[in-house]
Design a protein around this motif. Structure first.
Motif, mmCIF file in Angstrom:
data_model
loop_
_atom_site.group_PDB
_atom_site.id
_atom_site.type_symbol
_atom_site.label_atom_id
_atom_site.label_comp_id
_atom_site.label_asym_id
_atom_site.label_seq_id
_atom_site.Cartn_x
_atom_site.Cartn_y
_atom_site.Cartn_z
ATOM 1 N N TRP A 22 0.645 -1.345 -0.036
ATOM 2 C CA TRP A 22 0.030 0.146 0.049
ATOM 3 C C TRP A 22 1.050 1.324 -0.026
ATOM 4 O O TRP A 22 1.917 1.421 0.628
ATOM 5 N N ARG A 23 0.616 2.275 -0.831
ATOM 6 C CA ARG A 23 1.036 3.311 -0.753
ATOM 7 C C ARG A 23 0.277 4.687 -0.890
ATOM 8 O O ARG A 23 -0.662 4.545 -1.552
ATOM 9 N N ASP B 77 -5.178 9.747 -4.636
ATOM 10 C CA ASP B 77 -6.680 9.418 -4.463
ATOM 11 C C ASP B 77 -6.641 8.642 -3.101
ATOM 12 O O ASP B 77 -7.933 9.066 -2.320
ATOM 13 N N ARG B 78 -6.013 7.959 -2.569
ATOM 14 C CA ARG B 78 -6.164 7.316 -1.277
ATOM 15 C C ARG B 78 -6.073 8.359 -0.163
ATOM 16 O O ARG B 78 -6.792 8.405 0.849
ATOM 17 N N THR B 79 -4.922 9.517 -0.476
ATOM 18 C CA THR B 79 -4.867 10.333 0.515
ATOM 19 C C THR B 79 -6.154 11.214 0.730
ATOM 20 O O THR B 79 -6.587 11.437 1.835
#
Length: 666
Positions: free
Chosen positions: A19-20, A24-26
């Motif tokens: 996972w990085r 978009d995840r942030t």
């Protein structure tokens, strides 16, 4: 930003096992964190919120039988008037963490966070992640969502399950794998166990969209659809079968039904009766909300709770489908727009024209579908911005949203948003004008216009949502935004504070808010209103007299029910205050024939009931026929009240009239 709204270019697939923190995840983590913070903020100020469901959660925390059937009391005399799925969640929370405002309401807030995350996931499948963030934020900021994800009605779980079913349907269309349709069916089945037939309003959209856009032959799509239907029937039917087949003496009475049947409850009070009002003995929607009609969702309380982007969503739905008319049958973007748009239309039309009891907070069911439709439609039209019609559509949608926001922000009597409404109007019209020249804007200028438009359309609902989050809500009928009420007095509808119910609803110029019933100082029904035995008592939602609570709690372990009273609202408040089982004679409003006079007399003879508390909420309205009973018969609640009054000695404890059923006849 603008290039991210254009169709993505093909890239070689890459696999990663770690996972990085991508942008978009942030952004999603920030969105979900802010949503959780907003929904959890000062959550405990609402106390037990809707005491009706909180009492059932308390009962489920003490008795597995009460938990399974959704009984109002731990001794399982009667259920609530909905199936128990949402109570299962709250009951387990009470078992794990003890009874408190937090254990009741935190699960609802977390369901809101989950719903926002699923909205993001749905939109991200067909649009850039920024669009997903916008749709998720607009869902979270919808005033109705800010209300119901901080409240303990079944709507929070229902919405999570329905959005999950929508996401599973898109996943099935994307992958062509039938297991995703099976999951969608299972979620719909548990949606039925949450709020019955309302869960099925999404079925037409799911069925039509999958048959049109699903991969494979028509026969394969039909097979997947049948699998979805079977999964839905199984996931809902197992519980119905148990309740219908088990002897009635082994389970609590099904409140809201006239024949102690879950099926009858489904088809009657929570089914056809909601649409035509026939199950209410002519009461219809009187005293609860606005009248049925095409404008119901655009006016009054409902308008301010959900309709901020509804006009734009309708326009962008049509324009977006026209723009994609030549797309392949399996085009996922068109499928997503059709799914959200069709669900929005079906749900909105049913809410608009249903003639049975309608509450404004029902519109929370529209929140994610309006947001998804508006955002996905806007992305589709923006990608076609070289076309003048597309640019005009964007301009009209933006201008219409600005004008409608200006109207809604001006509705409150005190107009606390006067400066904000003009800001929304002026900036919104400016953004609309810029959209007309979107094909000539530089990349940075276009990005600035898009960002300005997104913020502007969110300002109005955000203002209402912030006001809603900062206000305690208790009772059975609650509203979002700067409104004083609109529900039956004593059953909530106002915005009282205090943990455990709080005081009676607010008044305007010394009179109850529009649509509310007056309330006695002790909480009972006023003279001239239908009621069982007068003399105080408590209307649900009011504070419980400490002297009465102490008396009921004394030696309560010696009885199956520490007390009995007319109506679930009164019983719920006393039960939450004392922690003891209280029998709710007649169910929600005292009209269900949940227990006969002979059965009650047997319980009294066996020493199973300590006190009978007179008054109660809406007790004795047996002639109304609202939830059982008919206009031609006397309810058992009235018969029991009369029998107690004739055969036992009346005493006063605190402000309530009480009869000790263990002291023999008068």
């Amino acid at each position: 930003m603008t290039q991210l709204l254009d169709p993505p270019t093909a890239t070689s697939p890459t696999k990663t096992r770690s996972w990085r923190p991508t942008p978009d995840r942030t952004a999603l983590i920030i969105l979900l964190t802010l949503t959780a913070a907003a929904y959890l903020w000062t959550l405990s100020e609402s106390g037990y919120a809707n005491q009706y469901y909180s009492a059932a959660a308390q009962a489920g925390g003490e008795s597995w039988k009460a938990w399974f059937f959704g009984a109002l009391d731990a001794s399982s005399s009667i259920t609530v008037d909905k199936p128990p799925a949402s109570l299962w969640v709250m009951g387990l929370s009470v078992r794990l963490f003890g009874l408190s405002s937090w254990s009741i309401l935190v699960p609802q807030a977390l369901m809101g966070v989950g719903t926002v995350g699923l909205v993001f996931a749905m939109v991200k499948k067909v649009a850039p992640w920024q669009a997903g963030i916008a749709a998720g934020a607009l869902t979270a900021l919808t005033p109705a969502a800010a209300l119901m994800f901080r409240f303990n009605n079944p709507d929070a779980l229902l919405l999570l399950l329905l959005v999950g079913a929508g996401f599973s349907t898109l996943k099935a269309i994307e992958t062509g794998k039938g297991r995703w349709m099976v999951l969608a069916g299972a979620l719909l089945g548990f949606g039925f166990l949450t709020k019955m037939l309302q869960a099925f309003l999404i079925i037409p959209a799911i069925a039509v969209v999958y048959l049109i856009a699903g991969k494979g032959s028509f026969g394969r799509r039909m097979a997947h659809g049948i699998a979805c239907f079977v999964a839905m029937v199984v996931s809902a039917g197992w519980y119905i079968a148990i309740v219908e087949l088990i002897p009635e003496s082994w389970r609590p009475y099904i409140d809201g039904s006239t024949s102690n049947s879950l099926l009858e409850l489904t088809l009657g009070y929570n089914g056809v009766g909601r649409l035509n009002g026939g199950d209410y003995g002519g009461l219809g929607n009187a005293g609860f909300s606005s009248s049925a009609g095409i404008l119901r969702l655009f006016q009054g309380v409902s308008g301010g709770m959900v309709s901020w982007l509804l006009p734009a969503a309708l326009l962008l739905l049509v324009t977006g489908l026209v723009a994609l008319r030549r797309s392949p049958r399996t085009d996922l973007t068109r499928a997503a727009l059709m799914l959200s748009g069709a669900t929005m239309l079906v749900t909105g039309l049913v809410f608009s024209f249903m003639e049975g009891i309608y509450h404004d907070y029902y519109v929370v069911a529209l929140a994610p579908w309006i947001a998804i439709t508006a955002v996905v439609g806007a992305v589709i039209v923006w990608r076609d911005r070289d076309n003048l019609v597309a640019r005009i559509t964007l301009a009209v949608a933006m201008a219409g949203s600005a004008v409608w926001g200006w109207v809604l922000l001006g509705q409150p009597n005190e107009q606390p948003y006067d400066a904000l409404r003009w800001t929304v109007l002026i900036i919104g019209l400016g953004a609309a004008a810029a959209f007309v020249f979107a094909d000539r804007l530089t990349r940075r200028a276009a990005a600035a216009v898009l960002a300005t438009a997104a913020v502007t359309v969110g300002l109005g609902p955000a203002a209402y949502a912030i006001q809603t989050i900062g206000t305690a809500h208790t009772g059975s009928i609650v509203t979002a935004g700067p409104y004083e009420g609109g529900g039956m007095g004593g059953m909530g509808g106002g915005r009282p504070g205090g943990a455990g119910g709080g005081p009676s609803p607010q008044t305007q110029n010394g009179t109850p808010p529009t649509g509310q019933m007056p309330q006695m100082p002790g909480g009972g029904m006023p003279d001239g209103m239908p009621g069982g035995m007068r003399g105080g008592g408590m209307m649900g939602g009011g504070a419980v007299d400490e002297e009465l609570a102490e008396a009921v709690s004394t030696n309560a372990g010696n009885y199956t029910w520490a007390a009995a009273t007319i109506g679930s609202q009164t019983a719920a408040g006393l039960q939450l205050e004392t922690g003891e089982a209280v029998m709710a004679i007649g169910g929600f409003n005292g009209t269900s024939n949940s227990i006969t006079l002979e059965q009650f007399q047997e319980y009294v003879a066996n020493g199973e009931i300590h006190y009978f508390i007179a008054g109660g909420g809406m007790g004795g309205m047996g002639g109304m026929g609202a939830r059982g009973g008919s206009s031609d018969e006397t309810s058992s609640a009235s018969e029991i009240s009369a029998w107690v009054e004739e055969n036992f000695t009346q005493t006063t404890i605190g402000s309530s009239t009480v009869y000790d059923l263990t002291e023999g006849a008068a």
